[in-house]
Design an enzyme around this catalytic site. Structure first.
Site, PDB file in Angstrom:
ATOM      1  N   ASP A 102      -6.093   5.635   0.065  1.00 30.40           N
ATOM      2  CA  ASP A 102      -7.377   5.703  -0.644  1.00 30.40           C
ATOM      3  C   ASP A 102      -8.094   4.360  -0.592  1.00 30.40           C
ATOM      4  O   ASP A 102      -7.458   3.311  -0.479  1.00 30.40           O
ATOM      5  CB  ASP A 102      -7.153   6.009  -2.130  1.00 30.40           C
ATOM      6  CG  ASP A 102      -6.510   7.351  -2.358  1.00 30.40           C
ATOM      7  OD1 ASP A 102      -6.647   8.209  -1.487  1.00 30.40           O
ATOM      8  OD2 ASP A 102      -5.875   7.507  -3.407  1.00 30.40           O
TER       9      ASP A 102
HETATM   10  N1  URA Z   1      -1.261   8.736  -2.958  1.00 31.51           N
HETATM   11  C1  URA Z   1      -2.434   8.413  -3.523  1.00 31.51           C
HETATM   12  O1  URA Z   1      -2.756   8.901  -4.609  1.00 31.51           O
HETATM   13  N2  URA Z   1      -3.232   7.552  -2.887  1.00 31.51           N
HETATM   14  C2  URA Z   1      -2.925   6.970  -1.700  1.00 31.51           C
HETATM   15  O2  URA Z   1      -3.696   6.175  -1.162  1.00 31.51           O
HETATM   16  C3  URA Z   1      -1.694   7.319  -1.128  1.00 31.51           C
HETATM   17  C4  URA Z   1      -0.881   8.212  -1.780  1.00 31.51           C
END
Ligand code: URA
Length: 243
Positions: A102
């Site tokens: 993310d």
């Molecule tokens: N899980 C999440 O919530 N975000 C990420 O970036 C990776 C795994």
């Protein structure tokens, strides 16, 4: 797989339009046969000749990036935000991220120009362990964390059992640091898992991918994977090993 004219343009043969003309003129062969169809899909394993000269295959490269927070896991962004390829400006290969982290998540992200490698590592049946460290609002109990260890229902179905460890809990600030290892890769999965037990994630970092760690790197830095590491990841994919 990509379109022939795109492959020619990326290989530096000519512009996209001129490459199309070369194809229409019958000057391009794929695996020995003249191809005049513009949409023809080709892969790195095809042998392509332009006017009798074989296209050089782009050398495969593999990097481990310590992605900082506030960076998009993509090769471009329509809102002009920073993207992970901005950290590889000095590399003349068309690399892209293997899976995603993310925007707000930092940590270990692999980058490559090897599409087949990227595919096997992100395929759901390749259950590679990924370890995250999360700062949570609130301090979960053992029982709370056991729900994640058993698997929890999210809107897109049950999660597989996770390994979860409370690293610290600060009663004064009401925050906890928790390590979690999962082998699935659903969208915002870790954040959604902690939301589901009532402890929102305030900060998230991926610390480990299979046997790879961030050791020796600061945020924004990267290193090449060794040939051995690449081979091990492939072997893991073939044998179903997780870490
Ligand atoms: N899980 C999440 O919530 N975000 C990420 O970036 C990776 C795994």
């Amino acid at each position: 797989m990509e379109r022939l004219q795109k492959m020619l343009a990326h290989a530096g043969v000519a512009s996209r339009r001129k490459s199309e003309q070369l194809i229409l003129d019958g000057k391009v062969r794929v695996n020995g046969k003249v191809v005049k169809e513009l949409g023809t899909k080709v892969s790195q394993s095809d042998t392509i000749e332009v006017e009798g000269v074989q296209l050089e295959k782009e050398q495969k490269v593999y990097y481990l990036l310590y992605k900082p927070r506030g960076v998009i896991s993509a090769v471009s962004d329509d809102k002009n935000r920073k993207v992970v390829t901005d950290f590889f400006d000095d590399i003349d290969k068309r690399i892209y991220p293997v899976g995603r982290l993310d925007y707000d998540t930092s940590g270990l992200l692999l980058m490559t120009n090897d599409g087949e490698f990227a595919n096997i590592l992100t395929h759901p049946k390749f259950e590679i362990d990924k370890t995250y460290v999360a700062r949570l609002k609130g301090i979960p109990t053992k029982e709370d964390l056991q729900k994640l260890e058993r698997g929890i229902k999210l809107e897109d179905g049950m999660t597989a059992p996770a390994k979860v460890k409370l690293l610290s809990g600060d009663k004064k600030t009401g925050k906890a640091i928790v390590q979690i290892t999962i082998h699935e890769g659903r969208n915002r999965q870790v954040r959604r898992m902690f939301d589901a037990i009532g402890f929102p994630v305030q900060k998230l970092s991926r610390e480990q991918f299979a046997f790879l760690t961030l050791k020796g790197l600061n945020a924004g830095e990267s290193r090449e994977l060794t040939a051995h590491e690449v081979k091990l990841l492939r072997v893991m994919a073939e044998t179903g090993k997780r870490h």
